[in-house]
Write a protein that holds these residues in place. Structure first.
Motif, PDB file in Angstrom:
ATOM      1  N   LEU A  59       4.402  -7.258  -0.184  1.00  0.00           N
ATOM      2  CA  LEU A  59       3.663  -7.397   1.059  1.00  0.00           C
ATOM      3  C   LEU A  59       2.989  -6.074   1.397  1.00  0.00           C
ATOM      4  CD1 LEU A  59       3.000  -9.120   3.602  1.00  0.00           C
ATOM      5  CD2 LEU A  59       5.133  -8.262   4.603  1.00  0.00           C
ATOM      6  N   VAL A  60       1.701  -6.140   1.692  1.00  0.00           N
ATOM      7  CA  VAL A  60       0.926  -4.970   2.116  1.00  0.00           C
ATOM      8  C   VAL A  60       0.356  -5.303   3.487  1.00  0.00           C
ATOM      9  CG1 VAL A  60      -1.068  -3.505   1.637  1.00  0.00           C
ATOM     10  CG2 VAL A  60       0.358  -4.334  -0.261  1.00  0.00           C
ATOM     11  N   LEU A  61       0.735  -4.505   4.484  1.00  0.00           N
ATOM     12  CA  LEU A  61       0.289  -4.747   5.853  1.00  0.00           C
ATOM     13  C   LEU A  61      -0.583  -3.603   6.345  1.00  0.00           C
ATOM     14  CD1 LEU A  61       3.520  -6.206   7.487  1.00  0.00           C
ATOM     15  CD2 LEU A  61       1.466  -7.433   6.744  1.00  0.00           C
ATOM     16  N   ALA A  62      -1.838  -3.918   6.606  1.00  0.00           N
ATOM     17  CA  ALA A  62      -2.795  -2.941   7.124  1.00  0.00           C
ATOM     18  C   ALA A  62      -2.686  -2.883   8.645  1.00  0.00           C
ATOM     19  CB  ALA A  62      -4.211  -3.328   6.712  1.00  0.00           C
ATOM     20  N   MET A  63      -2.995  -1.714   9.186  1.00  0.00           N
ATOM     21  CA  MET A  63      -2.883  -1.514  10.622  1.00  0.00           C
ATOM     22  C   MET A  63      -4.103  -2.012  11.394  1.00  0.00           C
ATOM     23  SD  MET A  63       0.082  -0.279  11.130  1.00  0.00           S
ATOM     24  CE  MET A  63       1.048  -0.589   9.671  1.00  0.00           C
ATOM     25  N   ASP A  64      -5.234  -2.140  10.727  1.00  0.00           N
ATOM     26  CA  ASP A  64      -6.449  -2.582  11.413  1.00  0.00           C
ATOM     27  C   ASP A  64      -7.381  -3.285  10.433  1.00  0.00           C
ATOM     28  OD1 ASP A  64      -7.978  -0.583  10.011  1.00  0.00           O
ATOM     29  OD2 ASP A  64      -7.378   0.882  11.511  1.00  0.00           O
ATOM     30  N   ASN A  65      -8.453  -3.849  10.966  1.00  0.00           N
ATOM     31  CA  ASN A  65      -9.379  -4.628  10.142  1.00  0.00           C
ATOM     32  C   ASN A  65     -10.078  -3.789   9.084  1.00  0.00           C
ATOM     33  OD1 ASN A  65      -8.767  -6.990  11.527  1.00  0.00           O
ATOM     34  ND2 ASN A  65     -10.341  -6.612  13.064  1.00  0.00           N
ATOM     35  N   GLU A  66     -10.435  -2.566   9.407  1.00  0.00           N
ATOM     36  CA  GLU A  66     -11.138  -1.716   8.445  1.00  0.00           C
ATOM     37  C   GLU A  66     -10.247  -1.405   7.238  1.00  0.00           C
ATOM     38  OE1 GLU A  66     -14.378  -0.174   6.817  1.00  0.00           O
ATOM     39  OE2 GLU A  66     -14.373  -1.118   8.780  1.00  0.00           O
ATOM     40  N   ASN A  67      -9.006  -1.047   7.491  1.00  0.00           N
ATOM     41  CA  ASN A  67      -8.085  -0.766   6.382  1.00  0.00           C
ATOM     42  C   ASN A  67      -7.709  -2.041   5.633  1.00  0.00           C
ATOM     43  OD1 ASN A  67      -7.591   2.182   6.275  1.00  0.00           O
ATOM     44  ND2 ASN A  67      -7.189   1.812   8.442  1.00  0.00           N
ATOM     45  N   ALA A  85      -8.317  -5.512  -4.332  1.00  0.00           N
ATOM     46  CA  ALA A  85      -7.601  -6.655  -4.894  1.00  0.00           C
ATOM     47  C   ALA A  85      -8.478  -7.447  -5.858  1.00  0.00           C
ATOM     48  CB  ALA A  85      -7.123  -7.556  -3.766  1.00  0.00           C
ATOM     49  N   ASN A  86      -7.812  -8.084  -6.805  1.00  0.00           N
ATOM     50  CA  ASN A  86      -8.463  -9.063  -7.671  1.00  0.00           C
ATOM     51  C   ASN A  86      -7.503 -10.228  -7.863  1.00  0.00           C
ATOM     52  OD1 ASN A  86      -6.705  -8.568  -9.929  1.00  0.00           O
ATOM     53  ND2 ASN A  86      -7.880  -6.724 -10.387  1.00  0.00           N
ATOM     54  N   GLU A  87      -7.907 -11.218  -8.642  1.00  0.00           N
ATOM     55  CA  GLU A  87      -7.112 -12.440  -8.802  1.00  0.00           C
ATOM     56  C   GLU A  87      -5.722 -12.197  -9.393  1.00  0.00           C
ATOM     57  OE1 GLU A  87     -10.227 -12.285 -10.909  1.00  0.00           O
ATOM     58  OE2 GLU A  87     -11.059 -12.304  -8.896  1.00  0.00           O
ATOM     59  N   SER A  88      -5.567 -11.136 -10.147  1.00  0.00           N
ATOM     60  CA  SER A  88      -4.280 -10.913 -10.818  1.00  0.00           C
ATOM     61  C   SER A  88      -3.259 -10.181  -9.946  1.00  0.00           C
ATOM     62  CB  SER A  88      -4.491 -10.136 -12.122  1.00  0.00           C
ATOM     63  OG  SER A  88      -4.895  -8.814 -11.849  1.00  0.00           O
ATOM     64  N   HIS A  89      -3.691  -9.586  -8.857  1.00  0.00           N
ATOM     65  CA  HIS A  89      -2.742  -8.873  -8.003  1.00  0.00           C
ATOM     66  C   HIS A  89      -1.796  -9.858  -7.327  1.00  0.00           C
ATOM     67  CE1 HIS A  89      -5.801  -5.476  -8.023  1.00  0.00           C
ATOM     68  NE2 HIS A  89      -4.742  -5.035  -8.645  1.00  0.00           N
ATOM     69  N   THR A  90      -0.566  -9.436  -7.160  1.00  0.00           N
ATOM     70  CA  THR A  90       0.471 -10.340  -6.674  1.00  0.00           C
ATOM     71  C   THR A  90       0.850 -10.147  -5.206  1.00  0.00           C
ATOM     72  OG1 THR A  90       2.154  -8.813  -7.497  1.00  0.00           O
ATOM     73  CG2 THR A  90       1.483 -10.606  -8.970  1.00  0.00           C
ATOM     74  N   ALA A  91       0.469  -9.066  -4.582  1.00  0.00           N
ATOM     75  CA  ALA A  91       0.882  -8.788  -3.205  1.00  0.00           C
ATOM     76  C   ALA A  91       0.231  -9.745  -2.216  1.00  0.00           C
ATOM     77  CB  ALA A  91       0.526  -7.351  -2.829  1.00  0.00           C
ATOM     78  N   THR A  92       0.982 -10.081  -1.186  1.00  0.00           N
ATOM     79  CA  THR A  92       0.423 -10.759  -0.034  1.00  0.00           C
ATOM     80  C   THR A  92      -0.144  -9.670   0.865  1.00  0.00           C
ATOM     81  OG1 THR A  92       2.029 -12.548  -0.196  1.00  0.00           O
ATOM     82  CG2 THR A  92       0.978 -12.215   1.947  1.00  0.00           C
TER      83      THR A  92
END
Length: 170
Positions: free
Chosen positions: A96-104, A112-119
């Motif tokens: 899980l990757v959680l950004a603090m704002d819309n820009e980040n 990201a691409n299709e092969s990345h696994t993180a939500t």
């Protein structure tokens, strides 16, 4: 937000979270510190790996901003992280990757691409009071801005942990 958890969170199969902001000295280290504090308090530290990063390289190697540290310390939380830059390989390492704002969020999504696994999502996707969906940057504000960010992050982390605890197999 759907966390896409397909198998139980166990001590052997721990859940990895990365909190992301711009410089990795205010918001994301606060989120990392708060979440780490919560899982330690609940004796769940062996089920999670927590980190933070910035989408920029402005502050690599620096400790959290002194105002962020002072605010966290006031609430009994230590911020131990050192700033690092978020990299595309993080999208394969973390669940899980959680950004603090819309820009980040956009910055992370561009990597990201299709092969990345993180939500990928936003921190305030877990906030019971999501406001505009962004954790504001307190860097140029006074102490009240840092306290506001702390309270947003604390609520969001508590809600996130509540959701993740449903997937823990002890």
């Amino acid at each position: 937000m759907d966390l896409n958890i397909s198998s139980p969170i166990t001590k052997e199969n721990h859940y990895k979270i990365c909190f992301v902001c711009l410089g990795n000295i205010c918001r994301s280290p606060t989120a990392e510190g708060v979440f780490q504090h919560l899982i330690t308090k609940e004796d769940l530290g062996n089920y999670f790996e927590v980190d933070s990063a910035g989408t920029s390289a402005y502050h690599i190697g620096e400790s959290a901003n002194s105002k962020s540290q002072r605010t966290a310390n006031k609430h009994g939380i230590k911020l131990h992280s050192k700033a690092r830059q978020f990299k595309p390989f993080d999208l394969d390492y973390f669940n899980l990757v959680l950004a603090m704002d819309n820009e980040n969020l956009k910055n992370v999504e561009r990597m990201a691409n299709e092969s990345h696994t993180a939500t990928i999502g936003r921190m305030r996707d877990f906030d019971p009071q999501p406001g505009d969906g962004e954790v504001p940057d307190p860097y140029y504000g006074g102490p009240e801005g840092f306290e506001n960010v702390f309270q947003i992050v604390k609520r969001s982390c508590e809600s996130l942990l509540d959701e993740l605890e449903q997937h823990i197999e002890q």
